[in-house]
Design a protein around this motif. Structure first.
Motif, PDB file in Angstrom:
ATOM      1  N   SER A 102       0.920  -1.261  -0.014  1.00 18.22           N
ATOM      2  CA  SER A 102      -0.045   0.091  -0.049  1.00 18.22           C
ATOM      3  C   SER A 102       0.760   1.269  -0.054  1.00 18.22           C
ATOM      4  CB  SER A 102      -0.859  -0.102   1.204  1.00 18.22           C
ATOM      5  OG  SER A 102      -1.685   1.258   1.269  1.00 18.22           O
ATOM      6  N   ALA A 104       3.989   1.454  -1.177  1.00 19.02           N
ATOM      7  CA  ALA A 104       4.585   1.611  -2.635  1.00 19.02           C
ATOM      8  C   ALA A 104       3.651   2.084  -3.471  1.00 19.02           C
ATOM      9  CB  ALA A 104       4.973   0.390  -2.991  1.00 19.02           C
ATOM     10  N   ARG A 105       2.014   1.895  -3.441  1.00 18.71           N
ATOM     11  CA  ARG A 105       1.201   2.296  -4.243  1.00 18.71           C
ATOM     12  C   ARG A 105       1.140   3.943  -4.099  1.00 18.71           C
ATOM     13  NH1 ARG A 105      -1.562  -2.816  -3.247  1.00 18.71           N
ATOM     14  NH2 ARG A 105      -2.801  -1.582  -1.709  1.00 18.71           N
ATOM     15  N   GLU A 107       3.355   5.800  -2.974  1.00 22.84           N
ATOM     16  CA  GLU A 107       4.682   6.521  -3.355  1.00 22.84           C
ATOM     17  C   GLU A 107       4.454   6.792  -5.121  1.00 22.84           C
ATOM     18  OE1 GLU A 107       7.940   4.496  -2.033  1.00 22.84           O
ATOM     19  OE2 GLU A 107       7.718   4.931  -0.137  1.00 22.84           O
ATOM     20  N   LEU A 108       4.087   5.545  -5.582  1.00 25.80           N
ATOM     21  CA  LEU A 108       3.889   5.589  -6.946  1.00 25.80           C
ATOM     22  C   LEU A 108       2.800   6.765  -7.270  1.00 25.80           C
ATOM     23  CD1 LEU A 108       4.090   1.836  -8.264  1.00 25.80           C
ATOM     24  CD2 LEU A 108       5.581   3.709  -8.542  1.00 25.80           C
ATOM     25  N   LEU A 109       1.837   6.718  -6.745  1.00 24.01           N
ATOM     26  CA  LEU A 109       0.573   8.006  -7.012  1.00 24.01           C
ATOM     27  C   LEU A 109       1.287   9.348  -6.784  1.00 24.01           C
ATOM     28  CD1 LEU A 109      -2.460   6.326  -5.370  1.00 24.01           C
ATOM     29  CD2 LEU A 109      -2.044   6.764  -7.795  1.00 24.01           C
ATOM     30  N   GLU A 111       4.549  10.037  -6.977  1.00 25.97           N
ATOM     31  CA  GLU A 111       5.512  10.277  -8.033  1.00 25.97           C
ATOM     32  C   GLU A 111       4.629  10.624  -9.493  1.00 25.97           C
ATOM     33  OE1 GLU A 111       7.968   6.792  -8.361  1.00 25.97           O
ATOM     34  OE2 GLU A 111       8.920   7.359  -6.707  1.00 25.97           O
ATOM     35  N   ALA A 112       3.590   9.905  -9.784  1.00 25.66           N
ATOM     36  CA  ALA A 112       2.824  10.355 -10.827  1.00 25.66           C
ATOM     37  C   ALA A 112       2.142  11.788 -10.915  1.00 25.66           C
ATOM     38  CB  ALA A 112       1.826   9.280 -11.057  1.00 25.66           C
ATOM     39  N   SER A 113       1.656  11.880  -9.538  1.00 28.04           N
ATOM     40  CA  SER A 113       1.212  13.383  -9.636  1.00 28.04           C
ATOM     41  C   SER A 113       1.979  14.510  -9.641  1.00 28.04           C
ATOM     42  CB  SER A 113       0.427  13.468  -8.174  1.00 28.04           C
ATOM     43  OG  SER A 113       0.064  14.810  -7.813  1.00 28.04           O
TER      44      SER A 113
END
Length: 215
Positions: A102, A104-105, A107-109, A111-113
Motif C-alpha cells: 500500500s 509503495a502504491r 509513493e507511485l501515485l 510520483e505520478a502526481s
C-alpha cells in the motif's frame, strides 16, 4: 471473564506467525504480543471492545518471540456459548506485506502526481516562450511588409515590381507561420478558434512558380 482476558487457546497458525507456542501464550494477557503503547488508538479501541464484549478490528505493531516486529491485524468477536456466556475469539493476521504494498502504491501515485505537475509547468513555460517568440518575430515582419508597400508606390521596373511582390508574398508566408505558432500555443490552452474557408490551388501554385522564376 478473568481479569485482563487471558488467552485460553491458540492454534498452530498463531504459533507460526508469532513464534510463541501454546505453552508460551496460554494464561497470558490477550495483547501480550502487541508492542503498541496503551495510548495507541488501535490498542485503546481493542481494549474498549473487549470491555464491552464487542467486535472490532485494528492494525497494531506486534513483536514475535525472536524480537522481530510485524504489522498485525487483530480482529476480535464476541461469540455466545451454550451456557449463555460470551467467549472472545481473536484472529491475528500478519499484514506487513500488505501495508508495504500500500505504501509503495501511495509513493507511485505521489510520483505520478508530481510528474503531471512538472509536465503542466513545462507546458506553461513552453506557451510563455511561444508567446514571447511569436511577438518578437511578428513585429519585424510587419515592418517589412509596410516598407514593401511604400516601395510599391514608387516607379519600379517590371522585374523589380515582381521582386517586391515575391518578397511581400513570402513575408506573408512567414507571418502565417508565426500565426501558426500562436495557434499552437492556443491549442495547448484550449483557446484555438478554427475558421474554414475555400482556397483555389491554381493561384497558390502560380505564386510559387513566379517566386522561383525570379531566382
Amino acid at each position: 471473564r478473568a481479569p485482563e482476558w487471558p488467552i485460553v487457546y491458540v492454534n498452530d497458525a498463531f504459533t507460526q506467525i508469532t513464534g510463541f507456542s501454546a505453552k508460551d501464550a496460554i494464561g497470558r494477557r490477550y495483547d501480550f504480543m502487541v508492542s503498541a503503547p496503551a495510548s495507541d488508538p488501535g490498542a485503546q479501541t481493542l481494549a474498549a471492545a473487549l470491555r464491552g464484549t464487542e467486535s472490532c478490528s485494528v492494525t497494531v505493531p506486534c513483536t514475535r518471540r525472536d524480537g522481530t516486529v510485524f504489522s498485525g491485524r487483530l480482529s476480535v468477536s464476541a461469540v455466545p456459548s451454550s451456557e449463555g456466556e460470551n467467549h472472545i475469539v481473536g484472529l491475528l493476521e500478519d499484514v506487513t506485506g500488505e501495508q508495504l504494498a500500500s505504501m509503495a502504491r501511495l509513493e507511485l501515485l505521489a510520483e505520478a502526481s508530481q510528474a503531471r505537475k512538472d509536465a503542466e509547468a513545462a507546458n506553461r513555460v513552453k506557451d510563455t516562450f511561444f508567446a514571447s517568440v511569436t511577438h518578437e518575430l511578428r513585429s519585424p515582419l510587419n515592418a517589412c511588409l509596410m516598407w514593401l508597400d511604400v516601395l510599391a508606390l514608387g516607379p519600379l521596373s517590371d522585374k523589380s515590381a515582381k521582386g517586391v511582390e515575391a518578397i511581400k508574398r513570402n513575408l506573408k508566408v512567414q507571418t502565417r507561420l508565426v500565426n501558426d505558432l500562436i495557434d499552437a500555443a492556443k491549442i495547448s490552452s484550449g483557446g484555438i478558434e478554427i475558421q474554414c474557408e475555400p482556397r483555389e490551388l491554381e493561384p497558390l501554385i502560380e505564386n510559387n512558380i513566379e517566386t522561383w522564376d525570379l531566382m
